[in-house]
Enzyme design. Structure first.
Site, mmCIF file in Angstrom:
data_model
loop_
_atom_site.group_PDB
_atom_site.id
_atom_site.type_symbol
_atom_site.label_atom_id
_atom_site.label_comp_id
_atom_site.label_asym_id
_atom_site.label_seq_id
_atom_site.Cartn_x
_atom_site.Cartn_y
_atom_site.Cartn_z
ATOM 1 N N CYS A 1 0.869 -1.185 0.000
ATOM 2 C CA CYS A 1 0.000 0.000 0.000
ATOM 3 C C CYS A 1 0.895 1.220 0.000
ATOM 4 C CB CYS A 1 -0.876 0.026 1.254
ATOM 5 S SG CYS A 1 -2.074 -1.291 1.312
ATOM 6 N N ARG B 1 2.378 1.002 -5.879
ATOM 7 C CA ARG B 1 2.426 0.144 -4.689
ATOM 8 C C ARG B 1 1.084 -0.533 -4.442
ATOM 9 N NH1 ARG B 1 6.699 0.938 -1.316
ATOM 10 N NH2 ARG B 1 5.494 0.121 0.421
ATOM 11 N N TRP C 1 -3.678 -1.914 -1.599
ATOM 12 C CA TRP C 1 -3.659 -3.241 -2.222
ATOM 13 C C TRP C 1 -4.262 -4.147 -1.163
ATOM 14 C CZ3 TRP C 1 -0.968 -7.938 -1.184
ATOM 15 C CH2 TRP C 1 -1.028 -8.876 -2.214
ATOM 16 N N ASN D 1 -0.168 0.627 6.294
ATOM 17 C CA ASN D 1 0.381 -0.303 5.307
ATOM 18 C C ASN D 1 0.854 -1.518 6.086
ATOM 19 O OD1 ASN D 1 1.595 -1.561 3.160
ATOM 20 N ND2 ASN D 1 3.431 -0.284 3.179
ATOM 21 N N GLY D 2 0.542 -2.737 5.586
ATOM 22 C CA GLY D 2 0.988 -3.954 6.265
ATOM 23 C C GLY D 2 -0.196 -4.720 6.821
ATOM 24 N N GLU E 1 11.326 -16.194 -16.714
ATOM 25 C CA GLU E 1 11.110 -14.756 -16.590
ATOM 26 C C GLU E 1 10.247 -14.246 -17.745
ATOM 27 O OE1 GLU E 1 11.116 -12.669 -14.431
ATOM 28 O OE2 GLU E 1 11.017 -10.771 -15.510
ATOM 29 N N LYS F 1 6.559 -12.433 -17.358
ATOM 30 C CA LYS F 1 6.260 -11.116 -17.923
ATOM 31 C C LYS F 1 4.954 -11.149 -18.700
ATOM 32 C CE LYS F 1 8.820 -8.462 -16.132
ATOM 33 N NZ LYS F 1 8.772 -9.386 -15.071
ATOM 34 N N GLU G 1 1.871 -11.789 -16.369
ATOM 35 C CA GLU G 1 1.520 -10.774 -15.358
ATOM 36 C C GLU G 1 1.021 -9.467 -15.992
ATOM 37 O OE1 GLU G 1 4.543 -9.176 -12.743
ATOM 38 O OE2 GLU G 1 6.082 -9.462 -14.232
ATOM 39 N N HIS H 1 8.274 -35.131 -21.592
ATOM 40 C CA HIS H 1 7.752 -35.911 -20.454
ATOM 41 C C HIS H 1 6.379 -35.414 -20.015
ATOM 42 C CE1 HIS H 1 11.585 -37.971 -20.108
ATOM 43 N NE2 HIS H 1 12.157 -36.796 -20.284
ATOM 44 N N LYS I 1 3.606 -3.520 -6.615
ATOM 45 C CA LYS I 1 5.039 -3.507 -6.893
ATOM 46 C C LYS I 1 5.839 -4.155 -5.766
ATOM 47 C CE LYS I 1 8.742 -2.445 -9.171
ATOM 48 N NZ LYS I 1 9.052 -3.188 -10.403
#
Ligand code: AGP
Length: 609
Positions: free
Chosen positions: A2, A27, A74, A100-101, A482, A486, A489, A505, A604
């Site tokens: 947040c 954030r 968030w 925040n948290g 990676e 990308k 997301e 396999h 983020k």
């Protein structure tokens, strides 16, 4: 996670808060709010959605309030609704907080407070803090905040205001970032420095348990017991255009193109012209320590994990040190075995990722030395490590990590070379040749990004596909992880990255003419094996999009599309081969009309477990 912004000063706080929130939107952005301390009380405005909704709700009317708070959320506890958006107030409306948290014991606190007659207006954990402060309001805001702290469990930072003391804000932190900005007759709180960088570069990074009272003309710092403490003020070296797009349509595109500069800055002063490495800035990483190491653990999350996986191959191949790598959320619960000769490397660009910090703390408590690789000065990771190595990528606003990722790979390659040198694992000639090659990589990245590219046409051709498979071998496989992250997301297209040798396999069952396969084919020692895998893919009718080294004719003949990158040693190639995959994801998401800087459900910095 947040974003918190607080202002105490002589200017109207409303535009300062709204601008600060805009700079912290990366954030978290599922809801937002602000609180203005007006002469007749606290005026709270909240809105669901990104900040545009709050700007609309806050309206154009000016406000003279010079004490103000803002928050962009968030969601952790409670759906993203207006009621759950911060700020939150006590029963009287005279105390308002942003947090925040996570307050881990909020349920029992809420039950106790409700039993005492408190009424709650949200489902959030944060709101209990406002009511706890209310319980001690007659002792003054700072004392009341300290009293509330004594009841809280979890990790959080919060800032409170009270209409009974209209000249101040009080803030505190525990394992979640909160910084102070000191201006001329004005002071700021923020979760991250960019929020106030356009007003002041004078920064005080707070420590856990600090309780700080801000007034227009200064700050009082105390510990949780109320003892006065001293906190150092530093001049933040960064430039505030980091929070601007500098002519690019998105932060992500800007940051993709900033990679050559981020690489140059990360290597500067650490890689001599003769190819030797100088990491003397990291005290303690001396030859004797590096020679004694018997093993390395790498712990990280997301894109940082992929950087660690990429270079884990290089460390083992170049320095011959066994490397184990784990996502931090798994590592911290699988009871790993530590010893003083195991170096644990925590990779976290934000320096605030809860799982990575917890894994680093676990290692340190068990007696293993910990190295933090981070991009943010003063971040929690720098406090939870024995050694710190900084990437110098500059602030990264786009939620999808790009320049911090390649800067991490470059920094870790320096460490691999330094290790190989200290342990005599390679000849001086081999090592310096590789070092000189690494010095060229920023220029090669520059050339790559300057090339006319078919990526937009390729993205146009495949943007409607419903699934992508990524295949690679060795470090190329790690690059695939990676590249696949990308795309998923920022475009929300399902992807899967697999070791190419493993495809037969199982995943080969997924292949048909509808499923494009991205292959990372740097010309390393396993290239011939990769060619066989590409043939297997083609035999199932799937189109191959290859990332390959310039002039690799074999790949050109086997692939429907090729994203060419300049030649370099295969240990260094991942810094280059990942760039086309970043751009491919970027353009596909752009064609789909998605917000690449703020992908849905993401933030983020994930400061919760
Ligand atoms: C990557 O694009 C994501 N933003 C995410 O996976 C990120 O890499 C992860 O959350 C780790 O963040 P950190 O480097 O700040 O610890």
């Amino acid at each position: 996670m947040c974003g918190i912004v607080g202002y105490v000063g002589r200017r109207p706080g409303k535009p300062i808060i709204l601008d600060g929130l805009k700079r912290l939107e990366y954030r978290g952005y599922d809801s937002a709010g602000l609180a203005l301390l007006e002469p007749d009380g606290i005026n709270v405005v909240r809105a669901v959605g990104n900040l545009d909704a709050l700007f609309l709700a806050a309206g154009e009317d000016s406000s003279d309030a010079c004490v103000a708070l803002g928050h962009t959320r968030w969601a952790t506890h409670g759906r993203p609704t207006e009621e759950n958006a911060h700020p939150h107030s006590d029963c009287s409306g005279r105390i308002t907080i942003v947090l925040n948290g996570i307050v881990e014991n909020y349920k029992e606190l809420r039950e106790r407070l409700v039993a005492k007659g408190h009424t709650f207006g949200s489902e959030t954990d944060a709101e209990v803090v406002a009511h706890l402060i209310e319980e001690h309001a007659d002792e003054g805001l700072t004392t009341a905040v300290r009293a509330a702290l004594g009841e809280l469990e979890g990790h959080y930072s919060f800032v409170a205001m009270s209409s009974d003391e209209p000249d101040r804000l009080v803030g505190t932190r525990l394992e979640t970032p909160l910084v102070v900005g000191a201006g001329e007759h004005e002071m700021f709180f923020a979760s991250a420095i960019p929020a106030f960088l356009c007003h002041t570069r004078r920064v005080v990074v707070l420590e856990d348990g600090d309780v700080v009272t801000l007034r227009a003309d200064g700050a009082e710092y105390t510990d949780v017991a109320g003892n006065a403490i001293v906190r150092e003020e530093t001049e933040f070296p960064g430039d505030d255009d980091a929070a601007e797009k500098a002519g690019y349509e998105t932060f992500m595109l800007k940051e993709i193109h900033e990679q050559p500069a981020a690489l140059r800055d990360t290597l500067a002063g650490r890689l001599r012209e003769d190819g030797t490495v100088d990491l003397s800035e990291v005290e303690g990483l001396g030859d004797e320590f590096l020679r004694r190491l018997r093993r390395i653990f790498i712990v990280a999350c997301g894109t940082s994990f992929h950087a660690g996986l990429i270079v884990s191959y290089a460390i083992e191949q170049l320095a011959r040190v066994p490397v184990q790598i784990d996502v931090a959320s798994e590592f911290r619960y699988r009871r790993p075995v530590f010893d003083p000769d195991t170096l644990v490397i925590g990779i976290t660009q934000s320096g605030e990722t809860a799982d990575t910090l917890a894994a680093m703390r676990l290692a340190r408590e068990a007696g293993s030395p910990v190295l933090a690789l981070t991009n943010i000065m003063g971040s929690q990771a720098t406090r939870d490590a024995d050694f710190v190595l900084f990437t110098r990528a500059g602030l990264e606003i786009g939620v999808a990590a790009t320049k911090t990722h390649t800067a991490q790979v470059a920094a870790l390659l320096l460490l691999a070379l330094r290790l190989a040198w200290a342990r005599g694992a390679m000849s001086e000639a081999e090592l310096t040749a590789l070092g000189r090659e690494l010095r060229q990589v920023p220029e090669l990245a520059e050339q790559l990004l300057a090339r006319p590219s078919a990526i937009e046409q390729i993205a146009q051709r495949y943007h409607d596909e419903r699934f992508f498979l990524y295949l690679g071998r060795g470090m190329g496989y790690a690059v695939c992880l990676e590249g696949a992250l990308k795309l998923k997301e920022i475009s929300y297209i399902p992807t899967e990255a697999y070791a190419a040798g493993e495809m037969k396999h199982g995943p080969i069952a997924l292949l048909n003419s509808e499923s494009p396969v991205v292959v990372v084919a740097d010309d390393g020692p396993v290239f011939p094996k990769l060619v066989s895998n590409i043939e297997e893919v083609r035999a199932r009718g799937a189109d191959v999009i290859a990332v390959a080294t310039d002039d690799n004719e074999v790949i050109g003949e086997l692939s429907k599309d090729v994203l060419w990158v300049p030649k370099t040693d295969h240990h260094l190639a991942p810094i280059l081969t990942v760039i086309p995959l970043q751009l491919l994801a970027y353009h596909i998401a752009g064609i789909k009309g998605l917000n690449v800087d703020q992908p849905r459900n993401l933030a983020k910095t994930v400061t919760v477990e």
